[in-house]
Enzyme design. Structure first.
Site, short mmCIF file in Angstrom:
data_model
loop_
_atom_site.label_atom_id
_atom_site.label_comp_id
_atom_site.label_asym_id
_atom_site.label_seq_id
_atom_site.Cartn_x
_atom_site.Cartn_y
_atom_site.Cartn_z
N ASP A 193 8.19 1.93 -12.33
CA ASP A 193 7.93 3.14 -11.54
C ASP A 193 8.52 4.33 -12.27
O ASP A 193 9.36 4.16 -13.16
CB ASP A 193 8.56 3.00 -10.14
N LYS A 253 0.44 0.86 -1.33
CA LYS A 253 1.61 1.23 -0.53
C LYS A 253 1.27 2.37 0.42
O LYS A 253 0.51 3.26 0.05
CB LYS A 253 2.73 1.66 -1.51
N ASP A 282 2.66 1.18 -6.55
CA ASP A 282 1.71 1.99 -5.79
C ASP A 282 0.62 2.47 -6.74
O ASP A 282 0.71 2.30 -7.97
CB ASP A 282 2.37 3.16 -5.05
N ARG A 322 3.30 5.34 2.69
CA ARG A 322 4.61 5.93 2.98
C ARG A 322 4.68 6.27 4.46
O ARG A 322 3.84 6.98 4.99
CB ARG A 322 4.86 7.17 2.12
#
Ligand code: R5P
Length: 311
Positions: free
Chosen positions: A216, A190, A167, A192
């Site tokens: 990440d 990305k 992301d 959510r």
């Protein structure tokens, strides 16, 4: 001023490894719990000491945060000269802004609790928000697990690989990995959808015929890694994605979710205690030496410049 490491209950093994790396022993205080649920930690003698309380605020986040605040207060009242909250994983760091009206800034409140309890300084590892330091009114040392994870990646042939940020928030982290490993970087956009569900919308960069290494700061429910892996496969990446993440919360169905992705490697660190139902390909790299190096330097009043995360 003597050095004293205090272990909270969230990850005592890490605290002990940190202390052992400094030729010392972590003090494990008692933790009583009253019938109404109140916590009551008790520490040993530490008058005049330079104290480092090691406690990630991993789930259950509120319990561990409150225990940490009480420990800091207990250390103060026990006469310590200085108290540093060493929070390898800082819960609430994802609440660094209001995504809709009416919300709170959780990271600010969590940091203020530690300041109010009497912490002189906070040490964190790869906090979710790059602006973490700005949320605290006391000095903050930001460490990173990148070098530990890159060293583990280099254990095996990297071949034709590409580092992938799952992301936008992970792009800086991916650039650090890319620079350290000498690999190109791609990124995913990305969205959510809920706390347990995300959509990988778009890939920026070329992964065709490459081994993707997704990096990440944390794996919580595994939704981000799942969606990213599927998107990379759809764009012709080689099967057997490698994942490297600092904080392995691995909540709820995350271990099962990750086990179904055919990951080649899943590298995490021990900033939080690893759940017993971890996926089979999990490899845990310790950040104990990063922390003991940093604590040693802080104790000796030496700079941490080459350990910290500055970009
Ligand atoms: C989000 O911005 C973080 O960097 C992680 O990508 C996210 O928190 C991971 O959560 P989950 O595993 O639930 O997708």
């Amino acid at each position: 001023m003597a050095l004293c490491i205090v272990a909270g209950t969230a990850n005592p093994n890490l605290a002990e490894a940190v202390a052992a790396g400094m030729g010392s022993v972590a003090m494990r205080g008692g933790l009583e719990r009253f019938p109404d649920g109140e916590l009551c930690p008790v520490v040993g003698p530490m008058r005049g000491d330079d104290v480092y309380v090691v406690q990630p605020t991993a789930p259950p986040v509120n319990e561990h945060l409150m225990e940490l605040a009480l420990l800091v207060d207990a250390c103060r009242r026990a006469g310590s000269e200085r108290v540093t909250a060493v929070v390898p994983y800082f819960g609430y760091a994802r609440q660094d802004r209001r995504s809709r009206p009416g919300q709170a800034i959780g990271v600010r409140v969590a940091a203020d609790i530690l300041v109010a309890a009497g912490a002189d300084r906070i040490v964190v590892v790869d906090p979710h928000t790059p602006g973490f330091e700005a949320t605290c009114s006391i000095p903050v040392e930001v460490l990173t697990a990148t070098s530990v994870l890159v060293a583990a990646l280099r254990d095996r042939e990297l071949g034709r690989s590409v580092i992938v940020a799952p992301d936008l928030g992970a792009v800086k982290l991916a650039e650090r990995f890319g620079a350290a490993a000498g690999l190109p970087v791609a990124m995913v956009r990305k969205s959510r959808l809920s706390g347990t569900s995300v959509r990988a919308e778009e890939l920026v960069g070329d992964v065709e015929g490459c081994r993707p290494i997704v990096v990440d700061d944390m794996i919580s429910t595994g939704a981000t890694i799942e969606a990213t892996t599927r998107l990379l496969e759809a764009h012709g990446a080689l099967p057997g994605t490698v994942v490297a993440a600092t904080h392995a919360l691995l909540l709820e169905a995350a271990p099962d979710r990750l086990a179904q992705l055919g990951l080649a490697r899943l590298l995490v660190t021990d900033t939080v205690r690893i759940p017993s139902a971890a996926p089979p390909v999990l490899e845990v790299c310790s950040v104990a030496t990063v922390l003991s190096d940093a604590i040693g330097r802080l104790y000796r009043e030496e700079p941490l410049d080459d350990l910290g995360r500055f970009e």
